[in-house]
Every structure is written in structure tokens, then in C-alpha cells.
Design an enzyme around this catalytic site. Structure first.
Site, PDB file in Angstrom:
ATOM      1  N   GLY A 220       0.840  -1.211   0.000  1.00  0.00           N
ATOM      2  CA  GLY A 220       0.000   0.000   0.000  1.00  0.00           C
ATOM      3  C   GLY A 220       0.866   1.248   0.000  1.00  0.00           C
ATOM      4  O   GLY A 220       1.832   1.338   0.747  1.00  0.00           O
TER       5      GLY A 220
ATOM      6  N   ARG B 268       0.962  -5.119  -5.115  1.00  0.00           N
ATOM      7  CA  ARG B 268       1.123  -6.304  -4.266  1.00  0.00           C
ATOM      8  C   ARG B 268       1.225  -7.465  -5.249  1.00  0.00           C
ATOM      9  O   ARG B 268       0.246  -7.816  -5.883  1.00  0.00           O
ATOM     10  CB  ARG B 268      -0.078  -6.463  -3.332  1.00  0.00           C
ATOM     11  CG  ARG B 268      -0.175  -5.339  -2.308  1.00  0.00           C
ATOM     12  CD  ARG B 268      -1.214  -5.635  -1.236  1.00  0.00           C
ATOM     13  NE  ARG B 268      -1.069  -4.714  -0.112  1.00  0.00           N
ATOM     14  CZ  ARG B 268      -1.876  -3.698   0.149  1.00  0.00           C
ATOM     15  NH1 ARG B 268      -2.909  -3.467  -0.623  1.00  0.00           N
ATOM     16  NH2 ARG B 268      -1.663  -2.919   1.187  1.00  0.00           N
TER      17      ARG B 268
ATOM     18  N   ASP C 193       5.039  -4.841   6.031  1.00  0.00           N
ATOM     19  CA  ASP C 193       5.507  -6.171   6.423  1.00  0.00           C
ATOM     20  C   ASP C 193       5.449  -7.212   5.296  1.00  0.00           C
ATOM     21  O   ASP C 193       6.335  -8.054   5.182  1.00  0.00           O
ATOM     22  CB  ASP C 193       4.783  -6.670   7.678  1.00  0.00           C
ATOM     23  CG  ASP C 193       3.282  -6.730   7.506  1.00  0.00           C
ATOM     24  OD1 ASP C 193       2.767  -6.136   6.538  1.00  0.00           O
ATOM     25  OD2 ASP C 193       2.620  -7.368   8.333  1.00  0.00           O
TER      26      ASP C 193
ATOM     27  N   THR D 119       4.314   2.654   5.462  1.00  0.00           N
ATOM     28  CA  THR D 119       2.906   2.242   5.523  1.00  0.00           C
ATOM     29  C   THR D 119       2.177   3.173   6.491  1.00  0.00           C
ATOM     30  O   THR D 119       2.749   3.549   7.514  1.00  0.00           O
ATOM     31  CB  THR D 119       2.730   0.777   6.010  1.00  0.00           C
ATOM     32  OG1 THR D 119       1.361   0.581   6.430  1.00  0.00           O
ATOM     33  CG2 THR D 119       3.615   0.425   7.188  1.00  0.00           C
TER      34      THR D 119
ATOM     35  N   ASP E  93      -0.155   2.357   8.367  1.00  0.00           N
ATOM     36  CA  ASP E  93      -0.670   1.608   9.525  1.00  0.00           C
ATOM     37  C   ASP E  93       0.235   1.641  10.755  1.00  0.00           C
ATOM     38  O   ASP E  93      -0.215   1.361  11.867  1.00  0.00           O
ATOM     39  CB  ASP E  93      -0.901   0.140   9.142  1.00  0.00           C
ATOM     40  CG  ASP E  93      -2.084  -0.038   8.216  1.00  0.00           C
ATOM     41  OD1 ASP E  93      -2.734   0.972   7.876  1.00  0.00           O
ATOM     42  OD2 ASP E  93      -2.351  -1.190   7.819  1.00  0.00           O
TER      43      ASP E  93
ATOM     44  N   ASP F 136       2.340  -0.487  11.623  1.00  0.00           N
ATOM     45  CA  ASP F 136       2.325  -1.804  12.272  1.00  0.00           C
ATOM     46  C   ASP F 136       3.605  -2.597  12.026  1.00  0.00           C
ATOM     47  O   ASP F 136       3.561  -3.776  11.677  1.00  0.00           O
ATOM     48  CB  ASP F 136       1.105  -2.607  11.790  1.00  0.00           C
ATOM     49  CG  ASP F 136       1.075  -2.772  10.278  1.00  0.00           C
ATOM     50  OD1 ASP F 136       1.816  -2.044   9.583  1.00  0.00           O
ATOM     51  OD2 ASP F 136       0.314  -3.623   9.782  1.00  0.00           O
TER      52      ASP F 136
ATOM     53  N   ARG G 146      -5.480  -2.318   9.102  1.00  0.00           N
ATOM     54  CA  ARG G 146      -6.008  -3.674   8.908  1.00  0.00           C
ATOM     55  C   ARG G 146      -5.820  -4.544  10.148  1.00  0.00           C
ATOM     56  O   ARG G 146      -6.707  -5.258  10.557  1.00  0.00           O
ATOM     57  CB  ARG G 146      -5.275  -4.281   7.707  1.00  0.00           C
ATOM     58  CG  ARG G 146      -5.949  -5.436   7.093  1.00  0.00           C
ATOM     59  CD  ARG G 146      -5.280  -5.867   5.816  1.00  0.00           C
ATOM     60  NE  ARG G 146      -3.934  -5.338   5.655  1.00  0.00           N
ATOM     61  CZ  ARG G 146      -3.340  -5.160   4.494  1.00  0.00           C
ATOM     62  NH1 ARG G 146      -3.981  -5.445   3.385  1.00  0.00           N
ATOM     63  NH2 ARG G 146      -2.104  -4.723   4.416  1.00  0.00           N
TER      64      ARG G 146
END
Ligand code: F6P
Length: 324
Positions: free
Chosen positions: A11, A72, A103, A126, A128, A130, A172
């Protein structure tokens, strides 16, 4: 190391262009050739490359998205796909790769390195946040501000109509955006995947706030929330159990991925790009660059993909106190 490839994968995130610029200019500084790889690993498989020069990355630091495009790649998950990618590295004399992504992109990089011994450095990009091994990923700060500004606007209409809004933000698997934006935008409740406190608690809190005289409320819901209900079902549930509330839903979606990067993201991307190239030139591979205590640090790529950093429990407490 004479030629370094750079790609953006997964992303997109605001600040990826600033990271590309930094990698390209650091290569130029050290007189190493740099090649841009379009569409992440898919472009590596297809040999979709472009030579990158210091002047070729003028005027991109402020741009959202990624000039190298992103993807992706399912094909890269196959051995055949990775073989094609390796053949292209050899054919184009690419000695090392800088992968800007999340990741999933790092997982691909670790496998590729294990199979073909291509040196790889990861830069976390990203929204996120994360990724283990950094307190901030590129794009996260910008996404926070985008989401917060959107919620501020939603609050204007919420309070004009005395309504309750459920606002879904991205993330997500992680609640970093929801938690921080929730506190920053003064949300009544924040639902995140890391901390499922149950729906009863949410009802109680909403009831309390109604009786304490609040006319409008915002509940921020992380995309990956584990309450068992999506944002529309949550709205229905509250309308059924607390009919005094008029409820609306707003899903912020991909707006959070776009826009001009914040100053923080531009600076972070610039620092990370320099470090990534210098690591490759120092013969250090399979690492991810990260930020800790405002210092650029490294983590083994294999550990970076293993999980997010811890959610900030103090913020949860602050949020609870703020809703008094
Ligand atoms: O990983 C970043 C992210 O924006 C997530 O928050 C979201 O779940 C996902 O990407 C959406 O992916 P796509 O753009 O492929 O729909």
C-alpha cells in the site's frame, strides 16, 4: 556495490517519494548508480526499470503517492516469479535493493535474500505503523493528520444535528491510527483490535455521555477492530439499544493514504533513505531502518516482519479520562 535498485511496494503511503528521493540522492552522493523499479516486486519480475539521477527526483519531496508506483505481487510469492526477478537483477547488474514498504514487502525481501543472496535493506513505509523496530513508519504521521482533519469536519455536522457518528479509520491489523486520532479528535470511544473491551462498555459510556449533557459524539473504529461487528452493524446495534441516539456512519477509507506528506514524514523519509544506502555500502544487509528515541536504528528484517510495536496503554487511559 556499484548499482542499487529502489522500489516501493504494498500500500502506498505519503512520504514514499521523499524516501525515493533520499535513496537516489544518497547514491549520487556516493557515486553509486541507482535504478528505480516500477510497481514493486512485479516490476522486478518484468524488468520494468528506470535509471534514477539526482536531478530526476526534483520536486517530488512534497508529493503524495509514489512516482515508482506500487503493487502487491502474487507472482513474487512463487519460486518461478522470484527466479525471474533474480535474473533481472543479474541482467541489469543490480547489486542491492532498497525496499520501501510494509511487512508483506519485507517478508518477500527476506525470502528473496535467502534464496538468491541479494542484499536487501527495508525502509518502513505504511500508514498503519504496524512494523516492529520503529516507532514511526513513513506515512503514518500524515495519515493521522488527514484522518483527524476529516473527523474535525464530521464533528461540525455531528454537533449541528446532535448526532452520534461511527467513523472507521484504516489499520487492517493495528489500531495506531484509531487510537491516536481518537485522542487527537476527542472521540468518545475508540475501538481497536488490540483491546476488545466489549460492546456493553461502549453502550455504558455512550449512555453516560448523553446524560452528562453531551449533544454529539464520535466513536472512532479501527478497520481491524475485533468487536465482531463492522461499523454499520455497530451503528445499528447502538440505535437499537440506545434509541435516544441518531446515528450516522462515515468510512474514511483511502483518503488517508493520499496527500502531501507532513514535515515529519519528509524528514523521516530523508533520514531513512540515507541510512539505507549507507548500510548497503557498508556491506550490512537484511536490515530494516527504523526510528527510536529520535535516532535512526536498525532491526533484522526478519524481526521487523514479526509484529507491530506495542500499543500505547497510556493513551487508552488518557482517552478514558478525557471522556469524563
Ligand atoms: O496497509 C495499508 C492499508 O491502507 C490498510 O490500512 C488497509 O487495510 C489496506 O492497506 C487497504 O489495501 P488496498 O488499498 O489494497 O485495498
Amino acid at each position: 556495490m556499484k548499482k542499487i535498485g529502489v522500489m516501493t511496494s504494498g500500500g502506498d503511503a505519503p512520504g514514499m517519494n521523499a524516501a525515493i528521493r533520499s535513496v537516489v540522492r544518497t547514491c549520487a552522493y556516493y557515486r553509486v548508480q541507482c535504478v528505480g523499479i516500477y510497481r514493486g516486486y512485479q516490476g522486478l519480475i518484468e524488468g520494468d526499470f528506470v535509471p534514477m539521477t539526482a536531478r530526476g527526483v526534483n520536486n517530488i519531496i512534497q508529493k503524495g503517492g509514489t512516482i515508482l508506483k506500487s503493487a502487491r505481487s502474487d507472482e513474487f510469492r512463487t519460486k518461478e516469479g522470484r527466479e525471474k526477478a533474480y535474473d533481472n537483477c543479474k541482467k541489469h547488474n543490480i547489486d542491492g535493493l532498497v525496499v520501501i514498504g510494509g511487512d508483506g514487502s519485507f517478508t518477500g525481501g527476506v525470502v528473496f535474500n535467502e534464496e538468491f543472496n541479494i542484499p536487501i535493506i527495508g525502509i518502513p513505509g505504511t500508514i498503519d505503523n504496524d512494523i516492529f523496530g520503529t516507532t514511526h513508519t513513513i506515512g503514518y504521521d500524515t495519515a493521522l493528520n488527514t484522518a483527524m482533519e476529516a473527523i474535525d469536519k464530521i464533528r461540525d455536522t455531528a454537533s449541528s444535528h446532535n448526532r452520534l457518528f461511527f467513523v472507521e479509520v484504516m489499520g487492517r491489523d493495528a489500531g495506531f491510527i484509531a487510537l491516536n486520532v481518537g485522542v487527537g479528535a476527542g472521540a468518545e470511544e475508540i475501538l481497536i483490535p488490540e483491546e476488545n473491551l466489549g460492546l456493553e462498555r461502549m453502550l455504558e459510556s455512550l449512555k453516560k455521555s448523553k446524560y452528562s449533557g453531551k449533544s454529539s459524539s464520535i466513536v472512532v473504529v479501527s478497520e481491524g477492530d475485533k468487536s465482531g461487528k463492522n461499523v454499520y452493524e455497530l451503528a445499528e446495534y447502538v440505535e437499537k439499544n440506545l434509541p435516544e441516539y441518531e446515528v450516522r456512519v462515515s468510512v474514511l477509507g483511502h483518503i488517508q493514504r493520499g496527500g502531501s506528506p507532513s514535515c515529519f514524514d519528509r524528514v523521516l523519509a530523508s533520514r531513512m533513505g540515507v541510512k539505507a544506502v549507507e548500510l548497503l555500502l557498508d556491506g550490512k544487509y537484511s536490515l530494516m531502518v527504523g526510528l527510536k528515541d529520535d535516532k535512526i536504528v536498525t532491526t533484522d528484517l526478519i524481526n521487523a516482519i514479526k509484529g507491530a510495536g506495542d500499543i500505547n496503554m497510556e493513551l487508552i487511559r488518557v482517552s478514558d479520562i478525557m471522556t469524563t
